[in-house]
Scaffold this active site. Sequence first.
Site, PDB file in Angstrom:
ATOM      1  N   HIS A  72       0.850  -1.198   0.000  1.00 24.93           N
ATOM      2  CA  HIS A  72       0.000   0.000   0.000  1.00 24.93           C
ATOM      3  C   HIS A  72       0.880   1.241   0.000  1.00 24.93           C
ATOM      4  O   HIS A  72       1.926   1.264   0.639  1.00 24.93           O
ATOM      5  CB  HIS A  72      -0.873   0.036   1.263  1.00 24.93           C
ATOM      6  CG  HIS A  72      -1.505   1.378   1.505  1.00 24.93           C
ATOM      7  ND1 HIS A  72      -2.673   1.760   0.891  1.00 24.93           N
ATOM      8  CD2 HIS A  72      -1.098   2.451   2.240  1.00 24.93           C
ATOM      9  CE1 HIS A  72      -2.967   3.011   1.257  1.00 24.93           C
ATOM     10  NE2 HIS A  72      -2.035   3.437   2.081  1.00 24.93           N
TER      11      HIS A  72
ATOM     12  N   GLU B  56      -3.130   8.534   7.370  1.00 22.07           N
ATOM     13  CA  GLU B  56      -2.776   7.128   7.573  1.00 22.07           C
ATOM     14  C   GLU B  56      -1.614   6.984   8.562  1.00 22.07           C
ATOM     15  O   GLU B  56      -1.587   6.038   9.365  1.00 22.07           O
ATOM     16  CB  GLU B  56      -2.447   6.497   6.217  1.00 22.07           C
ATOM     17  CG  GLU B  56      -3.683   6.429   5.316  1.00 22.07           C
ATOM     18  CD  GLU B  56      -3.371   6.149   3.851  1.00 22.07           C
ATOM     19  OE1 GLU B  56      -2.184   5.935   3.506  1.00 22.07           O
ATOM     20  OE2 GLU B  56      -4.316   6.151   3.032  1.00 22.07           O
TER      21      GLU B  56
END
Length: 151
Positions: A117, A128
């Site tokens: 990712h 994130e």
Amino acid sequence: VRSEMSYVMIKPDGVQRGLVGDIISRFERKGFQLKGLKLYQTPQAVAEEHYKDLKEKPFYPALVGYICSGPVVCMVWEGKGVVASARKLIGATNPLASEPGTIRGDFAIEVGRNVIHGSDSPENGERETAIWFGSEGLVEWTPTMTPWLKE
Ligand code: DAT
Ligand code: MG
């Protein structure tokens, strides 16, 4: 002013397949700075928060299950343009469309086992990073090679 950060994560398939060293090496050699790193067994709630924008997608339950199916390697990489550059190093979402030379292009076949990712915007890089590193924070350090990477 803090420079741009990307949250990069080697997914459980990448860990199980022994690709951790190769993948980290690509980001190191490019010249980005490592600010956070850990091996982590993801709780379901963390995976759900990370992928909350995809909640309505048919593949969302399988995606969350996959991310929690084994340990992941969580990283934060920092540097000028790191978000877009990391996405280029990673390759297209569907590995069959990823160029050879990219991580997904070199190592993956299916979108549901695409190894890694990377944040899709600087804002999501911040979001994130907060989800996965939270209060532990990141490490501030000065790489000695900076003059050889930055003019
Ligand atoms: P990316 O990981 O390239 O940023 P994304 O944010 O659109 O891609 O989707 C997140 C993850 O969800 C992706 O890495 C794999 C999974 N995914 C996306 N599209 C999918 C699809 N059509 N079928 C199955 N899984 C999918
Ligand atoms: Mg994405």
